[in-house]
Design a protein around this motif. Structure first.
Motif, short mmCIF file in Angstrom:
data_model
loop_
_atom_site.label_atom_id
_atom_site.label_comp_id
_atom_site.label_asym_id
_atom_site.label_seq_id
_atom_site.Cartn_x
_atom_site.Cartn_y
_atom_site.Cartn_z
N LYS A 112 -8.52 -0.89 -6.71
CA LYS A 112 -8.62 -1.48 -5.37
C LYS A 112 -8.53 -0.43 -4.28
O LYS A 112 -9.30 -0.46 -3.31
CB LYS A 112 -7.48 -2.50 -5.20
N ASP A 113 -7.60 0.51 -4.39
CA ASP A 113 -7.42 1.55 -3.36
C ASP A 113 -6.83 2.79 -4.04
O ASP A 113 -5.61 2.95 -4.11
CB ASP A 113 -6.51 1.05 -2.25
N ARG A 157 -4.26 5.15 -2.00
CA ARG A 157 -2.96 4.70 -1.53
C ARG A 157 -2.10 4.03 -2.60
O ARG A 157 -0.91 3.82 -2.38
CB ARG A 157 -3.13 3.72 -0.37
N LEU A 213 -1.97 -4.61 -2.02
CA LEU A 213 -3.37 -4.18 -2.03
C LEU A 213 -4.33 -5.37 -2.13
O LEU A 213 -5.42 -5.35 -1.56
CB LEU A 213 -3.63 -3.20 -3.17
N LYS A 257 -2.53 2.16 6.48
CA LYS A 257 -3.94 2.17 6.86
C LYS A 257 -4.14 2.55 8.32
O LYS A 257 -5.21 3.01 8.71
CB LYS A 257 -4.57 0.81 6.57
#
Length: 278
Positions: A24-25, A28, A89, A146
């Protein structure tokens, strides 16, 4: 079936969650997981280390407190923070977080039934209550990450360094104790070391983070000298116990290792997060 088998399942469960979070990310996921773990560790320092709320039984180490703390890492350092990361997330809502609370409460009841975990004064209802608290903080912090503001990045880096330094040094102590911390607050030497080690690296991690964020070479050198001077005073006052000169050298190398880790974490944390994102 060996006690550790069930803790190993928690480890595998954590790996799967972090894998999905990474998809997903990627930039991070690990950072947020380390941040969540740091928050869990700070909570554990109070309720578990200081006030002996429960007991884990992975049956790996002979020392009961060392064994219990090793088990705690699988829960509070791995699985719960990883789940909080996934929830953040994937923007989990209240219903999903409630499901997570049920799942972890059910795991706790299972561990109690299997006699691989024991309550002292803790209750499963407390677990059910505190899971949403961590998950909510995780969601908020992901949103702040973010945004990429320097204050958020610095605090994140600091808490992540607490996670890394306390975990790695404690595992080194559990495997082969060479450098010992002694506050004299607890009768159990391993509990006293765990508490003192945590307090020490909560303080020292601030040095690591300032080192990573400052561009002033003079300040970097001054921080390192201050750190070595503080260690020398702690050794002289028998807060840090070392038996050989090589153990002292090992402590210096430990600082250098975390110095490097803090720089790598800073590079991982800052570039992708300086961009403003909604």
């Amino acid at each position: 079936m060996p006690n550790f088998f069930w803790y190993l399942l928690l480890f595998i469960f954590t790996g799967l969650m972090l894998y999905s979070a990474g998809i997903k990310d990627k930039k991070r996921a690990i950072v947020l997981w380390l941040f969540n773990s740091g928050l869990s560790y700070l909570f554990e320092l109070v309720v578990y280390v200081m006030y002996n709320c429960y007991l884990y039984k992975p049956d790996v180490f002979k020392d009961p407190f060392v064994d219990s703390t090793f088990g705690s890492i699988f829960s509070q350092g791995l699985s719960v923070p990883a789940a909080a990361t996934v929830a953040a997330l994937f923007k989990s809502g209240a219903a999903s977080i409630l499901i997570f609370s049920y799942i972890f409460s059910a795991i706790e009841v299972l561990f109690l039934h299997l006699d691989i975990y024991e309550h002292v004064w803790w209750k499963t209802s407390y677990t059910f209550f505190f899971i949403p608290v961590l998950f909510s903080i995780s969601k908020l912090w992901y949103w702040l990450l973010k945004k990429g503001r320097i204050q958020t990045l610095f605090i994140t880096h600091y808490v992540c360094m607490i996670t890394l330094s306390t975990t790695i040094t404690w595992l080194l102590f559990a495997i082969r104790p060479t450098v010992l911390f002694h506050f004299g607050l607890f009768e159990e030497p391993s509990r006293d070391h765990t508490f003192a080690n945590a307090i020490y690296f909560i303080a020292v991690s601030l040095f690591y983070s300032i080192f990573a964020f400052t561009k002033w070479k003079t300040l970097k050198l001054l921080l390192f000298i201050l750190l070595l001077a503080a260690d020398y005073l702690l050794v002289q006052h028998h807060v840090i116990l070392i038996h050989h000169a090589m153990d002292g050298a090992g402590l210096v190398l430990t600082h250098l290792y975390f110095w490097g880790a803090s720089l790598l974490l800073g590079k991982q944390l800052q570039p992708p997060l300086h961009r403003h994102e909604e």
